[in-house]
Design a protein around this motif. Structure first.
Motif, PDB file in Angstrom:
ATOM      1  N   THR A 170      16.202  11.824 -23.274  1.00  0.00           N
ATOM      2  CA  THR A 170      17.256  12.698 -23.775  1.00  0.00           C
ATOM      3  C   THR A 170      17.538  13.762 -22.726  1.00  0.00           C
ATOM      4  O   THR A 170      16.744  13.959 -21.807  1.00  0.00           O
ATOM      5  CB  THR A 170      16.870  13.357 -25.116  1.00  0.00           C
ATOM      6  OG1 THR A 170      18.018  14.003 -25.693  1.00  0.00           O
ATOM      7  CG2 THR A 170      15.762  14.372 -24.941  1.00  0.00           C
ATOM      8  N   PRO A 215      19.052  17.982 -22.242  1.00  0.00           N
ATOM      9  CA  PRO A 215      19.180  19.207 -23.039  1.00  0.00           C
ATOM     10  C   PRO A 215      20.481  19.235 -23.834  1.00  0.00           C
ATOM     11  O   PRO A 215      21.558  18.991 -23.290  1.00  0.00           O
ATOM     12  CB  PRO A 215      19.141  20.312 -21.976  1.00  0.00           C
ATOM     13  CG  PRO A 215      18.346  19.723 -20.852  1.00  0.00           C
ATOM     14  CD  PRO A 215      18.735  18.274 -20.832  1.00  0.00           C
ATOM     15  N   PHE A 216      20.366  19.482 -25.119  1.00  0.00           N
ATOM     16  CA  PHE A 216      21.504  19.570 -26.037  1.00  0.00           C
ATOM     17  C   PHE A 216      22.274  18.252 -26.133  1.00  0.00           C
ATOM     18  O   PHE A 216      23.445  18.233 -26.510  1.00  0.00           O
ATOM     19  CB  PHE A 216      22.452  20.710 -25.631  1.00  0.00           C
ATOM     20  CG  PHE A 216      21.764  22.025 -25.453  1.00  0.00           C
ATOM     21  CD1 PHE A 216      21.265  22.723 -26.541  1.00  0.00           C
ATOM     22  CD2 PHE A 216      21.581  22.558 -24.189  1.00  0.00           C
ATOM     23  CE1 PHE A 216      20.607  23.932 -26.376  1.00  0.00           C
ATOM     24  CE2 PHE A 216      20.924  23.769 -24.011  1.00  0.00           C
ATOM     25  CZ  PHE A 216      20.438  24.456 -25.109  1.00  0.00           C
ATOM     26  N   GLN A 264      19.028  10.800 -28.558  1.00  0.00           N
ATOM     27  CA  GLN A 264      17.600  10.879 -28.242  1.00  0.00           C
ATOM     28  C   GLN A 264      17.064   9.447 -28.339  1.00  0.00           C
ATOM     29  O   GLN A 264      16.654   9.000 -29.407  1.00  0.00           O
ATOM     30  CB  GLN A 264      16.855  11.801 -29.204  1.00  0.00           C
ATOM     31  CG  GLN A 264      17.455  13.205 -29.328  1.00  0.00           C
ATOM     32  CD  GLN A 264      18.604  13.258 -30.317  1.00  0.00           C
ATOM     33  OE1 GLN A 264      18.582  12.584 -31.343  1.00  0.00           O
ATOM     34  NE2 GLN A 264      19.624  14.048 -30.014  1.00  0.00           N
ATOM     35  N   ASN A 313      14.072  12.267 -19.427  1.00  0.00           N
ATOM     36  CA  ASN A 313      15.261  11.414 -19.530  1.00  0.00           C
ATOM     37  C   ASN A 313      15.047  10.006 -18.982  1.00  0.00           C
ATOM     38  O   ASN A 313      15.995   9.352 -18.536  1.00  0.00           O
ATOM     39  CB  ASN A 313      16.477  12.050 -18.855  1.00  0.00           C
ATOM     40  CG  ASN A 313      17.784  11.455 -19.375  1.00  0.00           C
ATOM     41  OD1 ASN A 313      17.865  11.017 -20.524  1.00  0.00           O
ATOM     42  ND2 ASN A 313      18.801  11.435 -18.539  1.00  0.00           N
TER      43      ASN A 313
END
Length: 209
Positions: free
Chosen positions: A45, A47-48, A52, A142
């Motif tokens: 994922t 950030p924000f 996910q 990520n």
């Protein structure tokens, strides 16, 4: 006092500047918190991000015969480090919340006889899930990778802000499948998913055959 405050502020600024110049990503371990009640997931994922993308390791129902199943609470994030199998890779997860939900749009690559049920952890061959080993698992910021031992498939995951990107390396086979399970979910109570559908737009693969 003013001099001490100024020196302290300067020290903080220099520390922050020094950290900003250093790549801290190698120190991140997404597997932290994935045991017992940590309620975190190891997948990919940003950030924000709206996605996910992460493995789910079991399918514990919310209730059996009308009674709440306490074990389901361990799966708030869909993944338990001590589990021996991966059911598939779903696109939405909570992390560290202590509350279960999501686990939407599960995808699982397989080879061999097509199975449309996930099976059980004790008998994974009765469904489409697969055994895996942490020796062949990589979790980085990520990026997630795992080998699905029962199918000899290498799964690799990453994301953008709104998209989950899957890459599967299959062995040579005349029976290769990618299963999309729209009924899968975390905290899977009755009527959680009452209606699902797929709409294909701009299918770039439709003319490849």
């Amino acid at each position: 006092m003013i001099k001490r405050t100024a020196l302290f502020a300067l020290s903080v600024i220099l520390t922050i500047f020094s950290m900003a110049q250093k790549n801290l990503l190698p120190f991140v371990n997404p597997l932290i918190g994935t045991k017992k009640m940590g309620h975190t997931f190891p997948g990919a994922t940003v950030p924000f991000g709206a996605v996910q993308l992460s493995p789910d390791t079991d399918t514990i129902p919310y209730a059996v015969d009308g009674k709440y199943t306490g074990a389901v609470y361990k799966y708030c994030a869909g993944y338990q480090y001590d589990d021996p199998t991966i059911v598939g890779f779903s696109h939405t997860h909570f992390s560290g919340t202590g509350h279960s939900d999501l686990g939407d749009f599960l995808i699982m690559p397989t080879v061999g006889k097509l199975q449309l049920n996930p099976g059980t952890a004790n008998n994974p061959e009765t469904g489409y899930r697969s055994r895996f080993s942490h020796k062949n698992e990589v979790a980085q910021p990520n990026y997630y990778k795992a080998k699905l031992n029962d199918y000899n498939i290498l799964a690799e995951l990453t994301t953008t802000i709104r998209v989950g990107v899957h890459q599967y390396t299959f062995p040579k086979s005349d029976e290769a499948h990618i299963i999309l399970d729209l009924m899968h979910g975390i905290y899977d109570y009755d009527e959680k998913n009452v209606w699902t559908f797929v709409r294909v737009e701009n299918d770039m693969f439709q003319n490849l055959n």
